[in-house]
Design an enzyme around this catalytic site. Structure first.
Site, short mmCIF file in Angstrom:
data_model
loop_
_atom_site.label_atom_id
_atom_site.label_comp_id
_atom_site.label_asym_id
_atom_site.label_seq_id
_atom_site.Cartn_x
_atom_site.Cartn_y
_atom_site.Cartn_z
N PHE A 194 -19.95 19.07 7.21
CA PHE A 194 -19.51 18.88 5.82
C PHE A 194 -19.78 17.42 5.46
O PHE A 194 -19.20 16.52 6.08
CB PHE A 194 -18.02 19.21 5.74
CG PHE A 194 -17.38 19.10 4.38
CD1 PHE A 194 -17.43 20.15 3.48
CD2 PHE A 194 -16.69 17.95 4.03
CE1 PHE A 194 -16.80 20.06 2.25
CE2 PHE A 194 -16.05 17.85 2.80
CZ PHE A 194 -16.11 18.91 1.91
N GLU A 198 -18.78 8.78 1.69
CA GLU A 198 -19.77 7.71 1.70
C GLU A 198 -19.05 6.38 1.85
O GLU A 198 -17.82 6.30 1.72
CB GLU A 198 -20.57 7.75 0.40
CG GLU A 198 -21.31 9.06 0.19
CD GLU A 198 -22.12 9.08 -1.11
OE1 GLU A 198 -22.10 8.06 -1.84
OE2 GLU A 198 -22.76 10.10 -1.37
N SER A 200 -18.66 3.97 -0.12
CA SER A 200 -17.87 3.60 -1.31
C SER A 200 -17.00 4.74 -1.80
O SER A 200 -16.38 4.65 -2.85
CB SER A 200 -18.81 3.17 -2.44
OG SER A 200 -19.65 4.25 -2.83
N SER A 203 -11.07 8.26 -0.30
CA SER A 203 -10.10 9.09 -1.01
C SER A 203 -10.60 9.43 -2.41
O SER A 203 -10.30 10.49 -2.95
CB SER A 203 -8.76 8.37 -1.10
OG SER A 203 -8.21 8.19 0.18
N ILE A 230 -19.36 11.60 9.61
CA ILE A 230 -19.58 13.03 9.51
C ILE A 230 -19.40 13.69 10.88
O ILE A 230 -20.16 13.45 11.82
CB ILE A 230 -21.00 13.34 8.97
CG1 ILE A 230 -21.22 12.62 7.63
CG2 ILE A 230 -21.17 14.86 8.81
CD1 ILE A 230 -20.21 12.95 6.56
N GLU A 442 -9.07 14.90 6.27
CA GLU A 442 -8.65 16.06 5.48
C GLU A 442 -7.74 15.64 4.34
O GLU A 442 -6.87 16.39 3.91
CB GLU A 442 -7.95 17.11 6.36
CG GLU A 442 -8.86 17.79 7.35
CD GLU A 442 -9.77 18.81 6.73
OE1 GLU A 442 -9.56 19.17 5.56
OE2 GLU A 442 -10.72 19.24 7.39
N GLY A 443 -7.95 14.44 3.83
CA GLY A 443 -7.08 13.87 2.82
C GLY A 443 -6.01 13.04 3.51
O GLY A 443 -5.24 13.57 4.31
N THR A 444 -6.01 11.74 3.28
CA THR A 444 -4.97 10.92 3.91
C THR A 444 -3.61 11.42 3.47
O THR A 444 -3.42 11.91 2.36
CB THR A 444 -5.10 9.44 3.52
OG1 THR A 444 -4.77 9.29 2.13
CG2 THR A 444 -6.48 8.89 3.77
N GLN A 541 4.02 4.83 -7.97
CA GLN A 541 3.79 5.42 -6.65
C GLN A 541 4.98 5.26 -5.71
O GLN A 541 5.16 6.08 -4.81
CB GLN A 541 2.52 4.84 -6.04
CG GLN A 541 1.27 5.29 -6.77
CD GLN A 541 -0.01 4.97 -6.03
OE1 GLN A 541 0.00 4.53 -4.88
NE2 GLN A 541 -1.14 5.18 -6.69
#
Length: 633
Positions: A194, A198, A200, A203, A230, A442-444, A541
């Site tokens: 997958f 990159e 830059s 998230s 990757i 898998e997403g922080t 946040q």
């Protein structure tokens, strides 16, 4: 690393698709893949409805269709097939795979790879007619749990391949694409990867710079760019690649860049990779940079529609996230077994160490965290297998909770075992190194918390707007206004409008009532945030993190009460033990949730948040710590 240390969403502001109640009438346009409602189209004035437990608690409501009774969708045939797979998988990892050797080699031993091919491990969810095993999500989760208990490096190799590597083909590919690619990736002849992240774009996954342009005759696309971190990048033949492509804007007619998903073969030419990365953990997993230099991609290899790739990327990640909780559940089982064995046999001060309260509390908390994580994983997989499209927030919570629980449990297992746990021989030092990445990729967990909070608040905002609209026409909406007014009046008197979480076993009624009351308080806090900040809530946040933590605890409470209720109703041998796990968990989790709710709306806490912002700014301006040395020199 499953393609990235933080491959989730665009910036937090893009998580919210609609405006919240505010004096301003600003609307946010979402670039993230918003969860789809399962309801029919409604008038614009009507709020969205959803069967999601997590979404609804943001409105202070208990919607339990997906949690009670504890779901189990396996048919007798599927159960029999799964049982036939479990023993060989366990035996393979116990007798054939050497996790320590894989770690030292910094690759999965070829004998293990061949054994996995023979086991069918590379195509667990591929339909049997296309060469796969044909597992549904629940069957897949149970097998992933075994892998997680034995070797997370192998787990990442398998997961990067099928949970996300070719998952796009499985869920968004057309008939021709599935028939062409799935048989070879299912057999393990071709590995998949997958490719989203990159240099830059971490998230903020929508900011990718790789670009593909169509050829003059439209027969193919020409791809240029690079990807980092990757998983399987150096061994994959098939890549799911995301790149910016020129697309005509339907509103303006101008050409703009939008993300498109492509199926790319290494054999197309122009696909190369860097050397394997040196990592803290999951060393057996191949992680590289991947480069695309004028790669010619046939037009038929567009995955889904041109310009719709970002949505596909998010759907792939959302769809596979529950599997991480299953793997973490298995890891915790293994770590706990080692700690229990040691505590039962280690003598200190003339007693077995398991007799000391400090060790007892550690073991009990380890068991609770494993129980919660396992409950989440299989509740979500069953919901997905039942056809639910409303599992995104629940899956995100399972990933956050499971990855943090496994880290804590394994760290505590090392603590229970003392010096022995710290030694390489125990295997736990490798596990704890492997586990650290799970809070990042898998997403922080930080971004996922914002995802949970903002998506939930978006849903609550829609309902709050509907009430505001109803007030403008009181005659036509008298029932809605009176119902809402009575709820607010009851809350104002400090009373609860809710009964206990329904259908929970009688001996857990106090915990069921505590959850219901806390959900009501949570909904009130969410409403207050929306009214106070309006659209600007996306920038709060500090508060959003507290809201997310409360939501996580409340969903976990519902999951364990549901599972423990099933065990008590069936009078399973472990029922009374599960009741104790659920009781202590809910008692403490509701207290934590109320603490976080208070923190989200307290003036004094807001003052602390402002101070922390200032402290952080001081560090940035100073390039490091500001306070002088304690000795003054």
């Amino acid at each position: 690393m499953h393609s990235s240390r933080a491959r989730l969403l665009a910036a937090p502001r893009a998580l919210v698709a609609q405006s919240f109640p505010s004096t301003a009438s600003v609307r946010w346009q979402s670039t993230a893949a918003a969860p789809q409602s399962s309801t029919k189209t409604k008038p614009k004035s009507a709020p969205e409805t959803s069967p999601s437990f997590v979404k609804n608690i943001f409105c202070g409501r208990l919607v339990t269709d997906q949690i009670l009774p504890y779901p189990n969708v396996l048919t007798e045939e599927q159960t029999e097939n799964l049982n036939m797979l479990i023993d060989p998988t366990e035996k393979f990892f116990q007798e054939c795979n050497d996790a320590a050797r894989n770690d030292e080699l910094e690759r999965v031993d070829e004998k293990t790879m061949q054994g996995l091919r023979e086991q069918g491990a590379f195509g667990l969810q591929v339909p049997t007619e296309l060469g796969g095993v044909g597992c549904n999500n629940t069957m897949y989760a149970r097998l992933v749990e075994i892998v997680g208990a034995h070797d997370l490096g192998v787990g990442i190799t398998l997961g990067a391949h099928q949970s996300i590597g070719f998952k796009g083909i499985l869920i968004a590919g057309n008939k021709e694409q599935k028939e062409k690619y799935l048989p070879k990736v299912a057999s393990g002849e071709h590995m998949a990867a997958f490719a989203l992240t990159e240099p830059s774009s971490g998230s903020d996954a929508n900011s990718i710079r790789s670009r593909a342009v169509p050829s003059d005759d439209g027969s193919h696309w020409i791809l240029n760019g690079s990807k980092i971190w990757i998983s399987n990048g150096g061994i994959a033949e098939v890549f799911t690649v995301f790149a910016q492509t020129p697309v005509k804007d339907e509103r303006t007619g101008e050409m703009v860049d939008k993300v498109t998903a492509f199926i790319v073969e290494r054999s197309f030419g122009g696909v190369t990779n860097g050397a394997p990365e040196k990592k803290m953990g999951i060393k057996a997993s191949n992680t590289t940079e991947v480069y695309f230099d004028n790669v010619k991609i046939p037009a038929e290899n567009v995955l889904g529609e041109v310009g719709k790739g970002f949505k596909i990327a998010m759907e792939i990640l959302n769809n596979g996230r529950f599997g991480m909780a299953a793997a973490m559940s298995g890891t915790m089982r293994s770590s706990i077994s080692k700690a229990v064995e040691f505590a039962a046999n280690r003598n200190q001060f003339g007693r077995k160490i398991h007799e000391f309260g400090a060790i007892q509390e550690k073991l009990a908390r380890m068991a609770m965290l494993q129980y919660v994580t396992e409950s989440l994983a299989f509740m979500i997989s069953s919901n997905m297998d039942s056809g639910s499209k409303e599992y995104h927030l629940e899956a995100a919570i399972s990933k956050v909770f499971g990855s943090e629980a496994a880290w804590w449990v394994t760290d505590e297992a090392i603590q229970v075992m003392g010096g022995m746990g710290f030694m390489k021989e125990s295997g736990l030092e490798r596990v704890v190194r492997d586990l650290r990445i799970f809070r990042i990729f898998e997403g922080t967990n930080d971004i996922l918390r914002l995802f949970v909070a903002l998506t939930g608040l978006q849903y609550a905002g829609g309902h709050l707007r509907a009430i505001q609209t109803a007030i403008k026409n009181p005659t036509a909406n008298l029932g809605v206004i009176l119902d809402e007014g009575s709820k607010r009046a009851i809350r104002a008197m400090g009373l609860s409008h809710s009964g206990p979480l329904p259908d929970v076993f009688l001996s857990l009624k106090d915990q069921a009532l505590d959850v219901a009351k806390t959900v009501e308080e949570f909904g009130s806090a969410c409403e207050s945030l929306l009214i106070k900040y309006g659209n600007n809530v996306v920038d709060q946040q500090f508060q959003l993190n507290r809201i997310a933590n409360a939501a996580i605890d409340l969903y976990c409470c519902a999951a364990v009460l549901s599972r423990a209720t099933r065990s008590l109703e069936l009078d399973l041998p472990s029922a009374q033990h599960e009741k104790k796990l659920a009781t202590v968990w809910v008692n403490e989790a509701c207290s934590r949730a109320r603490y976080h709710i208070k923190g989200s709306r307290s003036g004094s806490t807001k003052s602390d948040f402002d101070a922390m912002t200032s402290i952080s700014n001081d560090l940035i301006e100073n390039g490091g710590l500001v306070a002088g040395r304690a000795l003054g020199f």
